[in-house]
Design a protein around this motif. Structure first.
Motif, PDB file in Angstrom:
ATOM      1  N   THR A 116       0.823  -1.223   0.000  1.00 29.89           N
ATOM      2  CA  THR A 116       0.000   0.000   0.000  1.00 29.89           C
ATOM      3  C   THR A 116       0.855   1.270   0.000  1.00 29.89           C
ATOM      4  OG1 THR A 116      -0.154  -0.128   2.406  1.00 29.89           O
ATOM      5  CG2 THR A 116      -1.977  -1.068   1.148  1.00 29.89           C
ATOM      6  N   ARG A 117       2.139   1.136   0.376  1.00 28.69           N
ATOM      7  CA  ARG A 117       3.058   2.293   0.424  1.00 28.69           C
ATOM      8  C   ARG A 117       2.428   3.450   1.173  1.00 28.69           C
ATOM      9  NH1 ARG A 117       6.642   1.712  -5.128  1.00 28.69           N
ATOM     10  NH2 ARG A 117       7.319  -0.389  -4.609  1.00 28.69           N
ATOM     11  N   GLY A 118       2.459   4.638   0.624  1.00 26.92           N
ATOM     12  CA  GLY A 118       1.997   5.793   1.387  1.00 26.92           C
ATOM     13  C   GLY A 118       0.501   5.871   1.607  1.00 26.92           C
ATOM     14  N   SER A 119      -0.265   4.979   1.024  1.00 21.96           N
ATOM     15  CA  SER A 119      -1.716   5.123   1.124  1.00 21.96           C
ATOM     16  C   SER A 119      -2.163   4.987   2.568  1.00 21.96           C
ATOM     17  CB  SER A 119      -2.429   4.051   0.303  1.00 21.96           C
ATOM     18  OG  SER A 119      -1.786   3.845  -0.912  1.00 21.96           O
ATOM     19  N   GLY A 120      -2.685   6.067   3.125  1.00 24.60           N
ATOM     20  CA  GLY A 120      -3.234   5.960   4.461  1.00 24.60           C
ATOM     21  C   GLY A 120      -4.505   5.141   4.438  1.00 24.60           C
ATOM     22  N   ARG A 121      -4.974   4.819   3.273  1.00 28.72           N
ATOM     23  CA  ARG A 121      -6.317   4.257   3.144  1.00 28.72           C
ATOM     24  C   ARG A 121      -6.326   2.770   2.866  1.00 28.72           C
ATOM     25  NH1 ARG A 121      -5.589   9.161   1.596  1.00 28.72           N
ATOM     26  NH2 ARG A 121      -7.088  10.791   2.118  1.00 28.72           N
ATOM     27  N   SER A 122      -5.160   2.171   2.836  1.00 26.74           N
ATOM     28  CA  SER A 122      -4.956   0.727   2.799  1.00 26.74           C
ATOM     29  C   SER A 122      -5.377   0.007   1.513  1.00 26.74           C
ATOM     30  CB  SER A 122      -5.498   0.047   4.053  1.00 26.74           C
ATOM     31  OG  SER A 122      -6.653  -0.683   3.790  1.00 26.74           O
ATOM     32  N   LEU A 123      -6.068   0.654   0.612  1.00 22.73           N
ATOM     33  CA  LEU A 123      -6.087   0.168  -0.762  1.00 22.73           C
ATOM     34  C   LEU A 123      -4.967   0.962  -1.437  1.00 22.73           C
ATOM     35  CD1 LEU A 123      -7.534  -1.617  -2.835  1.00 22.73           C
ATOM     36  CD2 LEU A 123      -8.874   0.355  -3.493  1.00 22.73           C
ATOM     37  N   ALA A 124      -4.036   0.265  -2.070  1.00 30.40           N
ATOM     38  CA  ALA A 124      -2.887   0.979  -2.637  1.00 30.40           C
ATOM     39  C   ALA A 124      -3.346   2.032  -3.642  1.00 30.40           C
ATOM     40  CB  ALA A 124      -1.954  -0.014  -3.315  1.00 30.40           C
ATOM     41  N   HIS A 125      -2.651   3.153  -3.639  1.00 31.16           N
ATOM     42  CA  HIS A 125      -2.958   4.198  -4.618  1.00 31.16           C
ATOM     43  C   HIS A 125      -2.885   3.673  -6.045  1.00 31.16           C
ATOM     44  CE1 HIS A 125      -1.696   7.317  -1.451  1.00 31.16           C
ATOM     45  NE2 HIS A 125      -3.003   7.322  -1.582  1.00 31.16           N
ATOM     46  N   VAL A 126      -2.001   2.710  -6.244  1.00 29.66           N
ATOM     47  CA  VAL A 126      -1.744   2.240  -7.604  1.00 29.66           C
ATOM     48  C   VAL A 126      -2.771   1.204  -8.069  1.00 29.66           C
ATOM     49  CG1 VAL A 126      -0.251   0.288  -7.001  1.00 29.66           C
ATOM     50  CG2 VAL A 126       0.163   1.550  -9.121  1.00 29.66           C
ATOM     51  N   ALA A 127      -3.670   0.805  -7.176  1.00 26.48           N
ATOM     52  CA  ALA A 127      -4.554  -0.315  -7.504  1.00 26.48           C
ATOM     53  C   ALA A 127      -5.347  -0.088  -8.797  1.00 26.48           C
ATOM     54  CB  ALA A 127      -5.508  -0.599  -6.345  1.00 26.48           C
ATOM     55  N   ALA A 128      -5.957   1.080  -8.926  1.00 25.43           N
ATOM     56  CA  ALA A 128      -6.783   1.335 -10.116  1.00 25.43           C
ATOM     57  C   ALA A 128      -5.907   1.359 -11.365  1.00 25.43           C
ATOM     58  CB  ALA A 128      -7.538   2.654  -9.959  1.00 25.43           C
ATOM     59  N   ALA A 129      -4.774   2.047 -11.259  1.00 26.35           N
ATOM     60  CA  ALA A 129      -3.870   2.141 -12.407  1.00 26.35           C
ATOM     61  C   ALA A 129      -3.387   0.757 -12.828  1.00 26.35           C
ATOM     62  CB  ALA A 129      -2.684   3.042 -12.064  1.00 26.35           C
ATOM     63  N   ALA A 130      -3.093  -0.074 -11.841  1.00 29.04           N
ATOM     64  CA  ALA A 130      -2.597  -1.425 -12.167  1.00 29.04           C
ATOM     65  C   ALA A 130      -3.666  -2.214 -12.919  1.00 29.04           C
ATOM     66  CB  ALA A 130      -2.171  -2.151 -10.894  1.00 29.04           C
ATOM     67  N   THR A 131      -4.926  -2.108 -12.494  1.00 28.14           N
ATOM     68  CA  THR A 131      -5.974  -2.855 -13.207  1.00 28.14           C
ATOM     69  C   THR A 131      -6.114  -2.341 -14.640  1.00 28.14           C
ATOM     70  OG1 THR A 131      -7.728  -1.387 -12.403  1.00 28.14           O
ATOM     71  CG2 THR A 131      -7.338  -3.389 -11.144  1.00 28.14           C
ATOM     72  N   ILE A 132      -5.931  -1.043 -14.816  1.00 25.89           N
ATOM     73  CA  ILE A 132      -6.042  -0.471 -16.170  1.00 25.89           C
ATOM     74  C   ILE A 132      -4.938  -1.032 -17.069  1.00 25.89           C
ATOM     75  CG2 ILE A 132      -5.788   1.692 -17.476  1.00 25.89           C
ATOM     76  CD1 ILE A 132      -7.251   3.076 -15.054  1.00 25.89           C
ATOM     77  N   LEU A 133      -3.729  -1.120 -16.537  1.00 29.32           N
ATOM     78  CA  LEU A 133      -2.606  -1.677 -17.312  1.00 29.32           C
ATOM     79  C   LEU A 133      -2.798  -3.165 -17.596  1.00 29.32           C
ATOM     80  CD1 LEU A 133      -1.231   1.032 -16.917  1.00 29.32           C
ATOM     81  CD2 LEU A 133       0.813  -0.144 -16.124  1.00 29.32           C
ATOM     82  N   VAL A 134      -3.280  -3.886 -16.601  1.00 30.26           N
ATOM     83  CA  VAL A 134      -3.466  -5.328 -16.762  1.00 30.26           C
ATOM     84  C   VAL A 134      -4.553  -5.603 -17.809  1.00 30.26           C
ATOM     85  CG1 VAL A 134      -4.202  -7.441 -15.581  1.00 30.26           C
ATOM     86  CG2 VAL A 134      -2.618  -5.897 -14.448  1.00 30.26           C
ATOM     87  N   GLU A 135      -5.611  -4.800 -17.776  1.00 28.83           N
ATOM     88  CA  GLU A 135      -6.663  -4.961 -18.786  1.00 28.83           C
ATOM     89  C   GLU A 135      -6.088  -4.724 -20.189  1.00 28.83           C
ATOM     90  OE1 GLU A 135      -9.794  -1.937 -18.882  1.00 28.83           O
ATOM     91  OE2 GLU A 135     -11.199  -3.470 -19.561  1.00 28.83           O
ATOM     92  N   ALA A 136      -5.301  -3.662 -20.319  1.00 28.38           N
ATOM     93  CA  ALA A 136      -4.735  -3.339 -21.634  1.00 28.38           C
ATOM     94  C   ALA A 136      -3.798  -4.444 -22.123  1.00 28.38           C
ATOM     95  CB  ALA A 136      -3.993  -2.008 -21.575  1.00 28.38           C
TER      96      ALA A 136
END
Ligand code: B12
Ligand SMILES: Nc1nc2c(ncn2[C@@H]2O[C@H](COP(=O)(O)OP(=O)(O)O)[C@@H](O)[C@H]2O)c(=O)[nH]1
Ligand SMILES: [Mg+2]
Lengths: 308, 135
Positions: A116-136
């Protein structure tokens, strides 16, 4: 036999792309936009399935079992496993791969552990971006595993097309008592470890508790390790996820926009703490020499407009 | 050189049939506490599986723990496979029961650091920080 270099090239490109978007900024955004354009051009329509639940409930095992069934049906499957970074050291122990069989020769599979790195919110900030890349990259089904804890559940609910809550055999009672929030957003609740005593009882408790509400989630009783009920669960996931079309991708972009904004604020907060500016300002506010409104501007660039 | 802005990612792997996992787990937790992102593969992974995991996780370091005596065959193969799959700038280190006499050959084969019993986490952390790729 050494793993075939060419074979792994596509996976390496995707892996490096995810690392690149883990560093937020214009370059990351450019990459994400390219991925979106590629998905649109190829008329891609990946199904993103969020798995959440307590540590040890069997999320990784279940993602792996579902992935096996889906892969056997010819679909290309990815698992993104998110675990918390330590607040103290900034490090993380990412152990989900222990439960996920490796398929080194199969380009129709991809697994990535994300902290999660710096995410205070425990879903990693990169989660959405990663799904977008994986879909592509051509994956049809993307599992996103995240430890169920407070805000993360809402984050994953927003990101995923289908949200699956995984419970162990001990669950059921406490589900209703403590997790009213998650049940409002869950599409499916799966009681895992049906091979163990108590699972059926937990399932029954859950069913009688949930029968009351309208829009109640689908229920499933499964065993990830014994392979019981997995095909049926995948069918339920597909039913729930059917017909979302391009909306799924739009929602992932929404999630990324929010994550990018949060990431920005989180970085400012870290900086304000580290530099001592936060404490200095607070002292000045208490001493009456600075205003709250002015301090929000000075620390974070926030300019609050007065109420009309 | 520029300071890293992201944690160093380390894959801790147990190749072959070796069931000694205490050292690997001690190391995984210890490096986490030193600020590394540690991906642990679990026991009994094939070399191909370790290479694929290293690629998918885009790690900076692959660390193998071997106490079975199979290091002389496994480690050079692993290093060669990693290079062949394009992971040319990934640091490969190893630990466990690896006799002094075997080390020169392993270093020759691209194993950059070898750490035996009694190694402290701090030693490993310092070595990885000094030798892992920058980005
Ligand atoms: C505990 C132990 C066991 C336990 C293992 C429990 C477990 N889950 O790990 C049990 C009882 C199961 C066991 C079984 C066996 N064992 Co045993 N076992 C040991 C013992 C006594 C200690 C190992 C240990 O846990 N050390 C503590 C950890 C923290 O230390 P470590 O692993 O060395 O790790 C440190 C460093 O090496 C380094 N390090 C380790 N890995 C890595 C990786 C990286 C990347 C880095 C940077 C550093 C690093 O950092 C760590 C911290 O300092 C050793 C003897 C010894 N003194 O080492 C024998 C030993 C390893 N076992 C041995 C043998 C032969 C066996 C058996 C084959 C016995 C048998 N005939 O049944 C079985 C095989 C089991 C299997 N399936 O593989 C031999 C191996 C001989 C060899 N390699 O030539 C040893 C050396 C004993 C001996 N002197 O003969 N064993
Ligand atoms: N008996 C049994 N154990 C399971 C099942 N699914 C997972 N487990 C075990 O539960 C533990 C935690 O599983 P894991 O998938 O890592 O859970 P996670 O923390 O939610 O990802 C592991 O020891 C698994 O082997 C199951 O269906 N039946
Ligand atoms: Mg898990």
């Amino acid at each position: 036999m050494p793993a075939d270099a060419k074979h792994l090239a596509a996976r390496r490109e995707l892996a490096q792309g995810i690392s690149a978007v883990e560093r937020p900024g214009p370059a990351a955004n450019q990459r994400i936009q390219e991925a979106l354009a590629a998905s649109t051009a190829d008329a891609r329509n990946a199904l993103v399935v969020g798995l959440t639940g307590a540590p040890g409930a069997g999320k990784s095992s279940l993602a792996a079992a579902l992935a096996d069934v889906a892969r056997a049906g010819g679909r290309r499957v990815a698992i993104l496993a998110i675990d918390p970074s330590s607040h103290e050291s900034g490090g993380a122990l990412l152990g989900d791969r222990v439960r996920i069989d490796e398929h080194p020769d199969d380009d129709g599979r991809f697994t990535r552990s994300i902290a999660t790195r710096g995410s205070g919110r425990s879903l990693a900030h990169v989660a959405a971006a990663a799904t977008i890349l994986v879909e592509a990259a051509g994956f049809d089904l993307i599992f996103v595993e995240t430890v169920g804890a407070g805000q993360a559940e809402i984050g994953i609910a927003r990101l995923a097309d289908v949200l699956l809550v995984v419970e162990g055999p001990e669950g059921g009672d406490e589900v209703q008592a403590m997790k009213a929030g998650i049940l409002e957003v869950a599409d499916i609740v799966a009681v895992n470890k049906s091979d163990r005593p108590g699972a059926q009882a937990a399932f029954d408790r859950l069913r009688s508790g949930l029968a009351l509400g309208a829009g109640a989630p689908e229920l499933a009783l499964v065993s990830a390790t014994a392979g019981a009920g997995i095909s049926e669960l995948l069918a339920t996931i597909d039913d729930v996820g059917a017909g979302r079309g391009v909306r799924g991708r739009i929602r992932r972009v929404e999630a990324h926009l929010v994550a990018a904004a949060e990431s920005h604020v989180d970085a400012q907060v870290r900086e304000a703490r580290a530099s001592g500016a936060l404490t200095t300002r607070a002292e000045q506010i208490v001493a009456g020499t600075q205003s709250l409104t002015g301090s929000l501007t000075a620390l974070f660039g926030i300019s609050e407009t007065p109420d009309a | 050189m520029a300071e890293r802005t992201t944690p160093i990612r380390v894959l801790i792997a147990k190749p072959g049939l070796d069931g000694h996992d205490r050292g690997a787990k001690v190391l995984a937790r210890g490096l986490r506490d030193e600020g590394f992102e540690v991906i642990y593969t679990g026991l009994r992974r094939t070399l191909d599986a370790i290479v694929a995991a290293a690629i998918e996780e885009d790690v900076d370091v692959v660390g193998c723990s071997i106490l079975s005596g199979a290091h002389a065959t496994l480690l050079p193969k692993l290093a060669a496979s990693l290079r062949a799959s394009g992971a040319t700038d990934v640091l490969v280190v190893a630990g466990g029961i690896i006799p002094e006499a075997d080390r020169p050959e392993l270093e020759q084969a691209g194993i950059s650091g070898i750490f035996g019993p009694g190694t402290t986490i701090a030693e490993v952390a310092t070595f990885l920080r000094a030798n892992a790729r920058r980005r």
